[in-house]
Design a protein around this motif. Structure first.
Motif, PDB file in Angstrom:
ATOM      1  N   ILE A 322       5.392  94.258  54.728  1.00 20.58           N
ATOM      2  CA  ILE A 322       6.222  93.291  54.013  1.00 20.58           C
ATOM      3  C   ILE A 322       5.352  92.099  53.654  1.00 20.58           C
ATOM      4  O   ILE A 322       4.684  91.526  54.522  1.00 20.58           O
ATOM      5  CB  ILE A 322       7.415  92.820  54.870  1.00 20.58           C
ATOM      6  CG1 ILE A 322       8.264  94.009  55.323  1.00 20.58           C
ATOM      7  CG2 ILE A 322       8.276  91.827  54.097  1.00 20.58           C
ATOM      8  CD1 ILE A 322       9.325  93.653  56.342  1.00 20.58           C
ATOM      9  N   SER A 323       5.335  91.711  52.377  1.00 18.12           N
ATOM     10  CA  SER A 323       4.578  90.545  51.903  1.00 18.12           C
ATOM     11  C   SER A 323       5.556  89.494  51.411  1.00 18.12           C
ATOM     12  O   SER A 323       6.504  89.806  50.680  1.00 18.12           O
ATOM     13  CB  SER A 323       3.629  90.938  50.769  1.00 18.12           C
ATOM     14  OG  SER A 323       2.693  91.911  51.204  1.00 18.12           O
ATOM     15  N   THR A 324       5.339  88.243  51.803  1.00 18.67           N
ATOM     16  CA  THR A 324       6.178  87.137  51.366  1.00 18.67           C
ATOM     17  C   THR A 324       5.309  86.070  50.685  1.00 18.67           C
ATOM     18  O   THR A 324       4.090  86.214  50.606  1.00 18.67           O
ATOM     19  CB  THR A 324       6.922  86.497  52.557  1.00 18.67           C
ATOM     20  OG1 THR A 324       5.983  85.758  53.352  1.00 18.67           O
ATOM     21  CG2 THR A 324       7.595  87.561  53.418  1.00 18.67           C
ATOM     22  N   ASP A 325       5.961  84.988  50.239  1.00 13.82           N
ATOM     23  CA  ASP A 325       5.237  83.895  49.603  1.00 13.82           C
ATOM     24  C   ASP A 325       4.688  82.896  50.618  1.00 13.82           C
ATOM     25  O   ASP A 325       4.050  81.905  50.230  1.00 13.82           O
ATOM     26  CB  ASP A 325       6.162  83.148  48.625  1.00 13.82           C
ATOM     27  CG  ASP A 325       6.577  84.033  47.450  1.00 13.82           C
ATOM     28  OD1 ASP A 325       5.833  84.982  47.139  1.00 13.82           O
ATOM     29  OD2 ASP A 325       7.637  83.771  46.865  1.00 13.82           O
ATOM     30  N   ASN A 326       4.933  83.131  51.901  1.00 16.68           N
ATOM     31  CA  ASN A 326       4.457  82.216  52.939  1.00 16.68           C
ATOM     32  C   ASN A 326       2.937  82.304  53.085  1.00 16.68           C
ATOM     33  O   ASN A 326       2.312  83.294  52.696  1.00 16.68           O
ATOM     34  CB  ASN A 326       5.109  82.545  54.284  1.00 16.68           C
ATOM     35  CG  ASN A 326       6.623  82.463  54.215  1.00 16.68           C
ATOM     36  OD1 ASN A 326       7.158  81.564  53.595  1.00 16.68           O
ATOM     37  ND2 ASN A 326       7.295  83.403  54.850  1.00 16.68           N
ATOM     38  N   LYS A 327       2.368  81.284  53.685  1.00 15.38           N
ATOM     39  CA  LYS A 327       0.941  81.284  53.996  1.00 15.38           C
ATOM     40  C   LYS A 327       0.781  80.847  55.455  1.00 15.38           C
ATOM     41  O   LYS A 327       0.210  79.813  55.766  1.00 15.38           O
ATOM     42  CB  LYS A 327       0.186  80.321  53.065  1.00 15.38           C
ATOM     43  CG  LYS A 327       0.267  80.682  51.588  1.00 15.38           C
ATOM     44  CD  LYS A 327      -0.374  82.042  51.304  1.00 15.38           C
ATOM     45  CE  LYS A 327      -0.262  82.409  49.828  1.00 15.38           C
ATOM     46  NZ  LYS A 327      -0.781  83.776  49.551  1.00 15.38           N
ATOM     47  N   ASN A 328       1.333  81.658  56.342  1.00 17.49           N
ATOM     48  CA  ASN A 328       1.378  81.226  57.743  1.00 17.49           C
ATOM     49  C   ASN A 328       1.167  82.369  58.736  1.00 17.49           C
ATOM     50  O   ASN A 328       1.874  82.474  59.728  1.00 17.49           O
ATOM     51  CB  ASN A 328       2.709  80.531  58.034  1.00 17.49           C
ATOM     52  CG  ASN A 328       3.904  81.343  57.539  1.00 17.49           C
ATOM     53  OD1 ASN A 328       3.743  82.425  56.994  1.00 17.49           O
ATOM     54  ND2 ASN A 328       5.092  80.819  57.731  1.00 17.49           N
ATOM     55  N   GLY A 329       0.204  83.214  58.480  1.00 11.08           N
ATOM     56  CA  GLY A 329      -0.169  84.215  59.469  1.00 11.08           C
ATOM     57  C   GLY A 329       0.355  85.612  59.191  1.00 11.08           C
ATOM     58  O   GLY A 329       1.263  85.816  58.378  1.00 11.08           O
ATOM     59  N   LYS A 330      -0.240  86.568  59.893  1.00 13.03           N
ATOM     60  CA  LYS A 330       0.117  87.978  59.751  1.00 13.03           C
ATOM     61  C   LYS A 330       0.507  88.534  61.111  1.00 13.03           C
ATOM     62  O   LYS A 330      -0.207  88.355  62.099  1.00 13.03           O
ATOM     63  CB  LYS A 330      -1.070  88.774  59.197  1.00 13.03           C
ATOM     64  CG  LYS A 330      -1.580  88.271  57.839  1.00 13.03           C
ATOM     65  CD  LYS A 330      -2.782  89.092  57.389  1.00 13.03           C
ATOM     66  CE  LYS A 330      -3.307  88.602  56.049  1.00 13.03           C
ATOM     67  NZ  LYS A 330      -4.473  89.402  55.592  1.00 13.03           N
ATOM     68  N   ILE A 331       1.626  89.220  61.148  1.00 11.27           N
ATOM     69  CA  ILE A 331       2.114  89.777  62.403  1.00 11.27           C
ATOM     70  C   ILE A 331       2.245  91.295  62.274  1.00 11.27           C
ATOM     71  O   ILE A 331       2.603  91.812  61.212  1.00 11.27           O
ATOM     72  CB  ILE A 331       3.478  89.157  62.802  1.00 11.27           C
ATOM     73  CG1 ILE A 331       3.876  89.612  64.217  1.00 11.27           C
ATOM     74  CG2 ILE A 331       4.571  89.505  61.797  1.00 11.27           C
ATOM     75  CD1 ILE A 331       5.090  88.880  64.775  1.00 11.27           C
ATOM     76  N   MET A 332       1.916  92.000  63.344  1.00 15.89           N
ATOM     77  CA  MET A 332       2.171  93.432  63.445  1.00 15.89           C
ATOM     78  C   MET A 332       3.255  93.626  64.492  1.00 15.89           C
ATOM     79  O   MET A 332       3.129  93.152  65.621  1.00 15.89           O
ATOM     80  CB  MET A 332       0.912  94.204  63.851  1.00 15.89           C
ATOM     81  CG  MET A 332       1.172  95.701  64.041  1.00 15.89           C
ATOM     82  SD  MET A 332      -0.341  96.669  64.357  1.00 15.89           S
ATOM     83  CE  MET A 332      -0.725  96.197  66.051  1.00 15.89           C
ATOM     84  N   VAL A 333       4.328  94.300  64.115  1.00 15.49           N
ATOM     85  CA  VAL A 333       5.417  94.601  65.041  1.00 15.49           C
ATOM     86  C   VAL A 333       5.324  96.071  65.424  1.00 15.49           C
ATOM     87  O   VAL A 333       5.454  96.954  64.576  1.00 15.49           O
ATOM     88  CB  VAL A 333       6.793  94.297  64.423  1.00 15.49           C
ATOM     89  CG1 VAL A 333       7.897  94.558  65.448  1.00 15.49           C
ATOM     90  CG2 VAL A 333       6.855  92.854  63.929  1.00 15.49           C
ATOM     91  N   VAL A 334       5.042  96.330  66.696  1.00 15.18           N
ATOM     92  CA  VAL A 334       4.965  97.699  67.218  1.00 15.18           C
ATOM     93  C   VAL A 334       6.295  97.953  67.908  1.00 15.18           C
ATOM     94  O   VAL A 334       6.602  97.315  68.914  1.00 15.18           O
ATOM     95  CB  VAL A 334       3.788  97.854  68.200  1.00 15.18           C
ATOM     96  CG1 VAL A 334       3.674  99.304  68.674  1.00 15.18           C
ATOM     97  CG2 VAL A 334       2.491  97.393  67.552  1.00 15.18           C
ATOM     98  N   LYS A 335       7.080  98.872  67.392  1.00 17.96           N
ATOM     99  CA  LYS A 335       8.485  98.887  67.790  1.00 17.96           C
ATOM    100  C   LYS A 335       9.078 100.290  67.891  1.00 17.96           C
ATOM    101  O   LYS A 335       8.560 101.269  67.344  1.00 17.96           O
ATOM    102  CB  LYS A 335       9.277  98.071  66.779  1.00 17.96           C
ATOM    103  CG  LYS A 335       9.158  98.529  65.312  1.00 17.96           C
ATOM    104  CD  LYS A 335      10.113  99.663  65.003  1.00 17.96           C
ATOM    105  CE  LYS A 335       9.972 100.293  63.663  1.00 17.96           C
ATOM    106  NZ  LYS A 335      10.913 101.424  63.480  1.00 17.96           N
ATOM    107  N   ASP A 336      10.203 100.353  68.620  1.00 15.74           N
ATOM    108  CA  ASP A 336      11.096 101.487  68.487  1.00 15.74           C
ATOM    109  C   ASP A 336      12.201 101.066  67.524  1.00 15.74           C
ATOM    110  O   ASP A 336      12.096 100.033  66.862  1.00 15.74           O
ATOM    111  CB  ASP A 336      11.638 101.939  69.856  1.00 15.74           C
ATOM    112  CG  ASP A 336      12.473 100.875  70.564  1.00 15.74           C
ATOM    113  OD1 ASP A 336      12.910  99.907  69.908  1.00 15.74           O
ATOM    114  OD2 ASP A 336      12.684 101.000  71.784  1.00 15.74           O
ATOM    115  N   SER A 337      13.279 101.808  67.432  1.00 18.46           N
ATOM    116  CA  SER A 337      14.290 101.512  66.417  1.00 18.46           C
ATOM    117  C   SER A 337      15.062 100.230  66.685  1.00 18.46           C
ATOM    118  O   SER A 337      15.747  99.726  65.785  1.00 18.46           O
ATOM    119  CB  SER A 337      15.265 102.695  66.286  1.00 18.46           C
ATOM    120  OG  SER A 337      15.828 103.024  67.545  1.00 18.46           O
TER     121      SER A 337
END
Length: 403
Positions: A322-337
Motif C-alpha cells: 500500500i502506497s500513500t501520500d505520506n512521507k513518514n516511514g515504511k512498515i511491514m506487517v507480518v500477520k495472520d487474518s
C-alpha cells in the motif's frame, strides 16, 4: 442358505448401482454451497497419467461427495445430530469438535473445538508452553537479524473465547492472558509489546467479536490499532473520520464448521470503515497474478466463494503493498487474518505498508526488510501462536530462505 446369500448380494448390488445411476441422473453441479458458504470441489481433469497416479480417482471421489444427490439434506441432518449432543445438564450450550482449523496452514493439530452458547460461537483455546516459547524465539531471532535500526512490534490478539461470560464454561478454555504473559516475558527487550488484550477487555461489551466467526470485528481491530499507535508514539485517528458501510447476513468460520442452527438464526453484520487518504494497493496472489488498483476494504470482495470477511484486504495472499501520500516511514506487517481488519487503519501513518502473510509467502523476511528499506515491522497474530508452533515454524523457515 446359499441361495439366500446370493439373493442378498444381488439385492445389495442392485441397490448400490441403482442408487449410483439415480445420483448421476440428478447430479448437482453447483459451484458454491450456500449452506456451508464454501466452494465445492469441481470436476477433475482426466489424463491417463493422473489416473495411474491415483490423482484422478481421489479427486473424483471428492467431487462426487460434494455433489451427491440430497447432499444438503444429509448435511443438515448430520449437523442437527451434532447439535443434539449439547453439554451434559445444559439446554443452552453445544460443544462441537471439528477438524480443519485453518488458522495455521498445514497445521497438524487441526482439530478445533467450538462452544455454541446463547447464539455465540467460541473457538476453545488449549495452551502449549512449547508453542509460546517457539513463537517468542522466532520473533527474537527476527529482531536480531533485522538489526537495531528496525523497530519491531508484537501484537497478540486474544480471541473471543477468552471473554466467555459464563463461569460454567469459562474453565473449559485455557487462559490466553497467561499465555500472552509467558510470550511477552521471553521477548527481546527491544521488541515493543502492544497491549491488544486490554484493548479488547475494556470494550468487550461492544460488538468487537463476531458471533459466527473466529475473527474480531473492524471495531475490535480499531481498538487494537489505538494501542498500536500508542506504542508507536503516534496519535490514533478518530473513528468518526471514517465513512462506514455494512454487509449483512454474515455467517462465518464457526458456522461453516458446525452448521449450527442457532448461529444461522443469529447472523453477523460486517461493518467496515473506508480509508480517507489517497492510496494505491497492489496484491501479489498465490497463483502468481498481481492485482493493482485494489481497494483495502470493499464490499465487492465479500463473496461466499472466499468468505465475507474478505471485505478486508480481499482476503489472504502472500504479500501486498500500500502506497500513500505520506512521507513518514515504511512498515511491514507480518500477520495472520486478524491483521486484515487492522491494516486499513494504518494508512494515515505510513508512506508504505507492506503486508506479508507467512502462511503463503515464500521468500526471506529479512532480505525483504533490507531491500525495501523498512523502518518498522509489526507482527500481528492471534492466540493460535500459543497453541501450535505452526506460525513460529513458518517464520523460522522464512528467515532460513536464501534467494
Amino acid at each position: 442358505m446359499k441361495h439366500n446369500s446370493k439373493l442378498n448380494i444381488i439385492i445389495f448390488l442392485t441397490f448400490i448401482f441403482g442408487f449410483g445411476i439415480f445420483n448421476l441422473a440428478l447430479f448437482q453441479s453447483d459451484k458454491i454451497s450456500s449452506l456451508e458458504q464454501r466452494v465445492l470441489t469441481q470436476k477433475p481433469v482426466f489424463t491417463l497419467a493422473r489416473l495411474f497416479k491415483g490423482e484422478f480417482t481421489r479427486e473424483f471421489d471428492n467431487y462426487f461427495a460434494d455433489h451427491f444427490v440430497f447432499r444438503n439434506t444429509l448435511v443438515k441432518a448430520g449437523a442437527r445430530l451434532m447439535n443434539l449432543k449439547g453439554l451434559s445438564g445444559s439446554n443452552e450450550a453445544t460443544l462441537v469438535r471439528k477438524g480443519g482449523d485453518n488458522t495455521v496452514k498445514n497445521n497438524t493439530s487441526s482439530d478445533a473445538q467450538y462452544l455454541i452458547l446463547n447464539g455465540h460461537s467460541y473457538t476453545m483455546f488449549q495452551y502449549s508452553s512449547g508453542a509460546a516459547e517457539a513463537y517468542a524465539k522466532a520473533l527474537n531471532r527476527f529482531k536480531q537479524a533485522a538489526g537495531s535500526k528496525v523497530r519491531v512490534y508484537s501484537l497478540l490478539a486474544p480471541t473471543s473465547a477468552e471473554f466467555i461470560d459464563n463461569d460454567n464454561y469459562k474453565s473449559m478454555t485455557d487462559s490466553q492472558k497467561k499465555a500472552f504473559a509467558h510470550i511477552n516475558e521471553l521477548l527481546d527487550p527491544g521488541i515493543v509489546q502492544i497491549d491488544a488484550y486490554n484493548a479488547m477487555a475494556q470494550h468487550i461489551k461492544e460488538y468487537v467479536y463476531f458471533r459466527t466467526d473466529h475473527h474480531w470485528t473492524a471495531l475490535g481491530a480499531y481498538y487494537a490499532y489505538t494501542k498500536t499507535m500508542e506504542a508507536m508514539g503516534q496519535q490514533a485517528t478518530p473513528l468518526s473520520r471514517y465513512e462506514k458501510g455494512n454487509i449483512e447476513q454474515f455467517l462465518g468460520s464457526a458456522y461453516k464448521a458446525t452448521l449450527n442452527y442457532k448461529l444461522k438464526a443469529n447472523p453477523d453484520t460486517i461493518t467496515y470503515y473506508k480509508p480517507f487518504v489517497n492510496y494505491s494497493f497492489t496484491r501479489h496472489l498465490s497463483n502468481g497474478k498481481t492485482l493493482e488498483q485494489s481497494k483495502v476494504v470493499s464490499p465487492d470482495y465479500a463473496k461466499p466463494s472466499i468468505g465475507l470477511y474478505s471485505a478486508f484486504l480481499g482476503g489472504d495472499f502472500p504479500w501486498g503493498e500500500i502506497s500513500t501520500d505520506n512521507k513518514n516511514g515504511k512498515i511491514m506487517v507480518v500477520k495472520d487474518s486478524y491483521g486484515n481488519a487492522l491494516i486499513p487503519f494504518l494508512l494515515p501513518h505510513f508512506e508504505k505498508i507492506y503486508i506479508v502473510d507467512p502462511r503463503y509467502y515464500k521468500e526471506s523476511l529479512t532480505d525483504f526488510v533490507k531491500k525495501q528499506g523498512i523502518t518498522d515491522v509489526l507482527f500481528i497474530n492471534n492466540s493460535t501462536v500459543a497453541r501450535t508452533t505452526g506460525i513460529a515454524d513458518l517464520l523460522n523457515q522464512l528467515m532460513d530462505t536464501k534467494k
